[in-house]
Design an enzyme around this catalytic site. Structure first.
Site, short mmCIF file in Angstrom:
data_model
loop_
_atom_site.label_atom_id
_atom_site.label_comp_id
_atom_site.label_asym_id
_atom_site.label_seq_id
_atom_site.Cartn_x
_atom_site.Cartn_y
_atom_site.Cartn_z
N TYR A 160 -67.81 -53.65 -59.09
CA TYR A 160 -67.20 -53.67 -57.40
C TYR A 160 -66.83 -52.17 -57.18
O TYR A 160 -66.15 -51.66 -58.00
CB TYR A 160 -65.93 -54.59 -56.86
CG TYR A 160 -65.60 -54.47 -55.54
CD1 TYR A 160 -66.27 -55.17 -54.52
CD2 TYR A 160 -64.68 -53.23 -55.34
CE1 TYR A 160 -65.76 -54.78 -53.38
CE2 TYR A 160 -64.12 -53.05 -54.24
CZ TYR A 160 -64.67 -53.91 -53.20
OH TYR A 160 -64.45 -53.67 -51.77
N GLU A 208 -69.06 -50.19 -49.14
CA GLU A 208 -68.70 -51.08 -50.04
C GLU A 208 -69.85 -51.56 -50.78
O GLU A 208 -70.82 -52.14 -50.34
CB GLU A 208 -68.12 -52.46 -49.47
CG GLU A 208 -67.56 -53.20 -50.41
CD GLU A 208 -66.80 -54.46 -49.86
OE1 GLU A 208 -67.80 -55.32 -48.98
OE2 GLU A 208 -65.78 -54.85 -50.04
#
Ligand code: GDP
Ligand code: MN
Length: 397
Positions: free
Chosen positions: A118, A206
């Site tokens: 991530y 993101e």
């Protein structure tokens, strides 16, 4: 402003970030064509069909499907295009899928295991600095990782005077446990991603997952990008990426009239000039026993035209049982606003809900007189408490 995954990936690529290659399609036929082109370009024999909506969690909702032949691409695209996709982020009504991204399959087997990470770049408002937030636990719900294993989330703060430093990018790669070619690729990935975030004036990038492929390439498999509205004038090419089909139609209409409108669930419509006064008005409505049906800031210069546009928007909401207009006449004179309310009321005609107008400031007395003598179903007030009491009263009836 939010954009689609395929648009975010185009931007990333232009900044030198490696991405999972893909081509967008609006019909199953285009999807097959896209898949063939991708096969020529990348050599891939498997593809993923990915629903393009402004919401995450698509995989969980059935909006991301692997296809192992061109027939399957056609089949899965036909299923996904036009579907009402429900994900943990869309709400129960879901979102209609108008486009799919046909992407190369990048989870192929190879010399080493693939891994999902991530990574996001965003502004940390507490320190006023950009940070890179990252976790070796990628691919899944990052909120869950944050709640259950917060020690698996790392932050790298960027000093605005010197920008992202090479040692910081290396630290990220190190914390991911990477070595060799993958380590070097990750350092490049982090630097390019940060450049993309800065260069686009974004408030969020993101990437979940960032993938380490089985042959040690690092790439963005997903992209959630939030562009700063206030900087869009510097990027007309990004501004053109706006997809109105993804936005609330009433909010789009409000935007066209320069109104800041957010729909809420209550029963009292509000029309206010200034965001601060709008917030205070919503509080007053709650204190008076009502629930605001919306936030609406008509801006500093509330003309008859803006008042009329605001009426139209508020009245589209069937839950509205009363409308409270709260205008402070500073730059704009109250009597002109009052005339605007009267004109708009007459132009629209057939307004069934009671309207309470509270005008304070320049020429407030004249304004009250205009409204009281208009013969319309409009209650006037000068003091805010008076207006709140009127709201309570009309809600009782
Ligand atoms: P999200 O669910 O909206 O976050 O969409 P993502 O783009 O993150 O995709 C969801 C999931 O689909 C990923 O976490 C992967 O597990 C899977 N996925 C994405 N691309 C591929 C691919 O090329 N091959 C395979 N087998 N799975 C993929
Ligand atoms: Mn994702």
């Amino acid at each position: 402003m939010n954009i689609h995954e395929y648009q975010g990936k185009e931007i990333l690529k232009s900044f030198g970030v490696r991405v999972q290659e893909g081509i967008v399609a609006e019909t199953p036929e285009q999807a097959v064509e896209a898949a063939s082109t991708l096969k020529e370009q990348t050599g891939t024999g498997w593809w993923v069909v990915k629903a393009q909506i402004h919401a995450g969690g698509r995989g969980k909702g059935g909006g991301v499907k692997l296809a192992k032949s061109l027939e399957e691409v056609q089949e899965k695209a036909a299923k996904i295009i036009g579907m009402q996709l429900v994900t943990p982020q869309t709400g129960p009504e879901g979102k209609k899928v108008n486009k799919v991204l046909i992407a190369q399959d990048v989870y192929y087997p190879g010399a080493s295991e693939h891994k999902e990470f991530y990574m996001s770049v965003l502004l940390d408002r507490a320190t006023g600095r950009n940070i890179i937030m990252y976790s070796p636990e990628g691919g899944m719900d990052i909120e869950e990782v944050a709640a259950k294993t917060p020690d698996k989330i790392f932050k790298e703060e960027v000093d605005p005077k010197v920008g992202l430093q090479a040692f910081q990018a290396r630290k990220v790669a190190f914390n991911f446990g990477l070595e060799g070619a993958a380590f070097k690729e990750m350092v490049k990935f982090v630097s390019a991603l940060y450049k993309a975030y800065e260069g686009t004036d974004s408030s969020l990038f993101e990437i979940n997952p960032v993938l380490k492929t089985s042959d040690d390439k690092i790439m963005a498999v997903d992209a959630k990008v939030n562009l700063d509205d206030n900087a869009l004038y510097r990027h007309p090419d990004y501004a053109a990426m706006r997809d109105l089909a993804e936005e609330d139609p009433t909010e789009v209409e409000a935007g066209k009239s320069n109104l800041n409108y957010v729909k809420l669930d209550g029963n009292v419509g509000c029309m206010v000039n200034g965001a601060g006064l709008a917030m205070a008005t919503m509080d007053i409505i709650k204190l008076a026993g009502g629930e605001p049906a919306n936030f609406l800031d008509v801006g500093g210069t509330a003309s008859a035209k803006t008042v009329e546009a605001a009426f139209h928007i508020i009245l589209q909401d069937p839950n509205v049982k009363a409308i409270l207009i709260n205008i402070f006449g500073g730059i704009v004179r109250c009597d002109r606003v009052a005339q605007g309310v009267i004109d708009a009321y007459q132009n629209i005609g057939d307004i069934k809900v009671p309207i309470i107008v509270r005008l304070q400031g320049t020429n407030a007395e004249e304004a009250k007189k205009l409204i009281d003598e208009s013969g319309l179903q409009v209650y006037s007030a000068i003091a805010l408490q008076e207006a709140a009491d009127l709201v309570t009263e009309v809600l009782k009836n």
